[in-house]
Design a protein around this motif. Sequence first.
Motif, PDB file in Angstrom:
ATOM      1  N   ALA A   1      18.053 -11.876 -27.565  1.00 32.93           N
ATOM      2  CA  ALA A   1      17.054 -11.563 -28.585  1.00 32.93           C
ATOM      3  C   ALA A   1      17.696 -10.938 -29.818  1.00 32.93           C
ATOM      4  O   ALA A   1      17.193 -11.100 -30.941  1.00 32.93           O
ATOM      5  CB  ALA A   1      15.986 -10.634 -28.011  1.00 32.93           C
ATOM      6  N   ASP A   2      18.804 -10.210 -29.629  1.00 34.36           N
ATOM      7  CA  ASP A   2      19.491  -9.605 -30.778  1.00 34.36           C
ATOM      8  C   ASP A   2      20.047 -10.673 -31.715  1.00 34.36           C
ATOM      9  O   ASP A   2      20.118 -10.471 -32.932  1.00 34.36           O
ATOM     10  CB  ASP A   2      20.640  -8.706 -30.298  1.00 34.36           C
ATOM     11  CG  ASP A   2      20.144  -7.481 -29.545  1.00 34.36           C
ATOM     12  OD1 ASP A   2      19.139  -6.887 -29.990  1.00 34.36           O
ATOM     13  OD2 ASP A   2      20.763  -7.118 -28.531  1.00 34.36           O
ATOM     14  N   ILE A   3      20.471 -11.799 -31.142  1.00 38.48           N
ATOM     15  CA  ILE A   3      21.083 -12.858 -31.943  1.00 38.48           C
ATOM     16  C   ILE A   3      20.079 -13.460 -32.924  1.00 38.48           C
ATOM     17  O   ILE A   3      20.444 -13.892 -34.013  1.00 38.48           O
ATOM     18  CB  ILE A   3      21.668 -13.951 -31.027  1.00 38.48           C
ATOM     19  CG1 ILE A   3      22.684 -13.340 -30.063  1.00 38.48           C
ATOM     20  CG2 ILE A   3      22.328 -15.045 -31.842  1.00 38.48           C
ATOM     21  CD1 ILE A   3      23.840 -12.628 -30.729  1.00 38.48           C
ATOM     22  N   ASP A   4      18.804 -13.463 -32.551  1.00 42.49           N
ATOM     23  CA  ASP A   4      17.778 -14.013 -33.454  1.00 42.49           C
ATOM     24  C   ASP A   4      17.743 -13.255 -34.773  1.00 42.49           C
ATOM     25  O   ASP A   4      17.503 -13.840 -35.833  1.00 42.49           O
ATOM     26  CB  ASP A   4      16.405 -13.953 -32.780  1.00 42.49           C
ATOM     27  CG  ASP A   4      16.324 -14.851 -31.554  1.00 42.49           C
ATOM     28  OD1 ASP A   4      17.089 -15.830 -31.498  1.00 42.49           O
ATOM     29  OD2 ASP A   4      15.497 -14.567 -30.667  1.00 42.49           O
ATOM     30  N   ASP A   5      17.954 -11.939 -34.719  1.00 37.70           N
ATOM     31  CA  ASP A   5      17.988 -11.137 -35.942  1.00 37.70           C
ATOM     32  C   ASP A   5      19.379 -11.141 -36.570  1.00 37.70           C
ATOM     33  O   ASP A   5      19.518 -11.148 -37.799  1.00 37.70           O
ATOM     34  CB  ASP A   5      17.571  -9.695 -35.637  1.00 37.70           C
ATOM     35  CG  ASP A   5      16.129  -9.602 -35.156  1.00 37.70           C
ATOM     36  OD1 ASP A   5      15.308 -10.423 -35.606  1.00 37.70           O
ATOM     37  OD2 ASP A   5      15.836  -8.715 -34.332  1.00 37.70           O
ATOM     38  N   LEU A   6      20.399 -11.159 -35.727  1.00 39.88           N
ATOM     39  CA  LEU A   6      21.770 -11.110 -36.242  1.00 39.88           C
ATOM     40  C   LEU A   6      22.089 -12.293 -37.142  1.00 39.88           C
ATOM     41  O   LEU A   6      22.801 -12.158 -38.140  1.00 39.88           O
ATOM     42  CB  LEU A   6      22.754 -11.060 -35.069  1.00 39.88           C
ATOM     43  CG  LEU A   6      24.250 -11.053 -35.428  1.00 39.88           C
ATOM     44  CD1 LEU A   6      24.588  -9.852 -36.286  1.00 39.88           C
ATOM     45  CD2 LEU A   6      25.098 -11.069 -34.158  1.00 39.88           C
ATOM     46  N   ILE A   7      21.555 -13.472 -36.824  1.00 39.18           N
ATOM     47  CA  ILE A   7      21.870 -14.663 -37.600  1.00 39.18           C
ATOM     48  C   ILE A   7      21.423 -14.513 -39.048  1.00 39.18           C
ATOM     49  O   ILE A   7      22.073 -15.014 -39.967  1.00 39.18           O
ATOM     50  CB  ILE A   7      21.223 -15.917 -36.942  1.00 39.18           C
ATOM     51  CG1 ILE A   7      21.758 -17.198 -37.569  1.00 39.18           C
ATOM     52  CG2 ILE A   7      19.709 -15.870 -37.044  1.00 39.18           C
ATOM     53  CD1 ILE A   7      23.201 -17.446 -37.286  1.00 39.18           C
ATOM     54  N   VAL A   8      20.331 -13.787 -39.277  1.00 39.85           N
ATOM     55  CA  VAL A   8      19.848 -13.570 -40.642  1.00 39.85           C
ATOM     56  C   VAL A   8      20.805 -12.651 -41.395  1.00 39.85           C
ATOM     57  O   VAL A   8      21.155 -12.899 -42.552  1.00 39.85           O
ATOM     58  CB  VAL A   8      18.427 -12.980 -40.627  1.00 39.85           C
ATOM     59  CG1 VAL A   8      17.935 -12.731 -42.044  1.00 39.85           C
ATOM     60  CG2 VAL A   8      17.473 -13.914 -39.892  1.00 39.85           C
ATOM     61  N   TRP A   9      21.233 -11.583 -40.739  1.00 37.69           N
ATOM     62  CA  TRP A   9      22.182 -10.656 -41.364  1.00 37.69           C
ATOM     63  C   TRP A   9      23.484 -11.382 -41.731  1.00 37.69           C
ATOM     64  O   TRP A   9      24.009 -11.229 -42.839  1.00 37.69           O
ATOM     65  CB  TRP A   9      22.506  -9.513 -40.407  1.00 37.69           C
ATOM     66  CG  TRP A   9      21.391  -8.560 -40.138  1.00 37.69           C
ATOM     67  CD1 TRP A   9      20.167  -8.840 -39.618  1.00 37.69           C
ATOM     68  CD2 TRP A   9      21.408  -7.139 -40.355  1.00 37.69           C
ATOM     69  NE1 TRP A   9      19.415  -7.699 -39.487  1.00 37.69           N
ATOM     70  CE2 TRP A   9      20.144  -6.637 -39.928  1.00 37.69           C
ATOM     71  CE3 TRP A   9      22.357  -6.249 -40.833  1.00 37.69           C
ATOM     72  CZ2 TRP A   9      19.829  -5.276 -39.988  1.00 37.69           C
ATOM     73  CZ3 TRP A   9      22.040  -4.891 -40.896  1.00 37.69           C
ATOM     74  CH2 TRP A   9      20.796  -4.423 -40.492  1.00 37.69           C
ATOM     75  N   VAL A  10      23.979 -12.182 -40.793  1.00 35.95           N
ATOM     76  CA  VAL A  10      25.241 -12.881 -41.022  1.00 35.95           C
ATOM     77  C   VAL A  10      25.111 -13.908 -42.145  1.00 35.95           C
ATOM     78  O   VAL A  10      26.016 -14.055 -42.974  1.00 35.95           O
ATOM     79  CB  VAL A  10      25.723 -13.557 -39.720  1.00 35.95           C
ATOM     80  CG1 VAL A  10      26.911 -14.477 -39.993  1.00 35.95           C
ATOM     81  CG2 VAL A  10      26.106 -12.505 -38.700  1.00 35.95           C
TER      82      VAL A  10
END
Length: 270
Positions: free
Chosen positions: A60-69
């Motif tokens: 679930a963290d990756i769903d938000d991380l992709i936007v930051w990256v």
Amino acid sequence: MPLFAIAFPAIDPIALEIGPLAIRWYALAYIAGLLLGWWLAKRICAADRLWGAARHPRPADIDDLIVWVAFGLILGGRLGYVLFYDLPHYLDEPLEALKLWHGGMSFHGGFLGAALALTLFARARTLPVFSVFDVAAAVTPVGLFFGRIANFINGELFGRPSDVPWAMVFPYGGPEPRHPSQLYQAALEGIVLFILVQLLVRAGALKRPGLVTGVFVAGYGAARIVGEFFREPDAQIGYLAGGLTMGMVLSAPMVLIGGGLALYAARRPA
């Protein structure tokens, strides 16, 4: 020079046009790299056996991380190109820096932008920084591969003049046959580096936070330096002292820093 050269496959840089909207292969390459990287990162984070006792991001963290990256990558890549490769031009015409569709992205700038985004994300979620970096390092070669293929389609960042049988005459490279260095870099930075980091992940390297990151950073630096021997330097910069290129200069510290980090992480207990 060879008597014959392979014809450059003149692919339209615009993949699709819908009225005034033009979708370019370059943009699709970024999107494909981010989406495939997101999918693979979620799978890696879901496999607890790969991490052992190491605390790590959840899918679930990756769903938000992709936007930051994505933001860090695009902003850092553009800023890096402006600063490292063509600063005088953008000082004369500062608004050109905002026109991303005209091309001009720096991997090293994108790398620093993405690293900052990863660090901020890890702190915001109270996650170990190196574990977050390791996930990103494990999937980044996917994006590098697609990016280099897009460079080839655009006929940009072509190689130096050559007489190898597979040399090509690029539309913006003059009449001389040249190395298709974009394909060399796609193979080294994309395929070879991807296989290397995936083997490390499967061998349990994620249990030593920082190991995958260090190998990726050093591996990219080495692959880029090799690729620079075949790639034509940017016209506005040319060769630096001793025949070096800007890509070599920016990549050499990556080999040293990445190698040091990998050695440090490998010596720590799992």
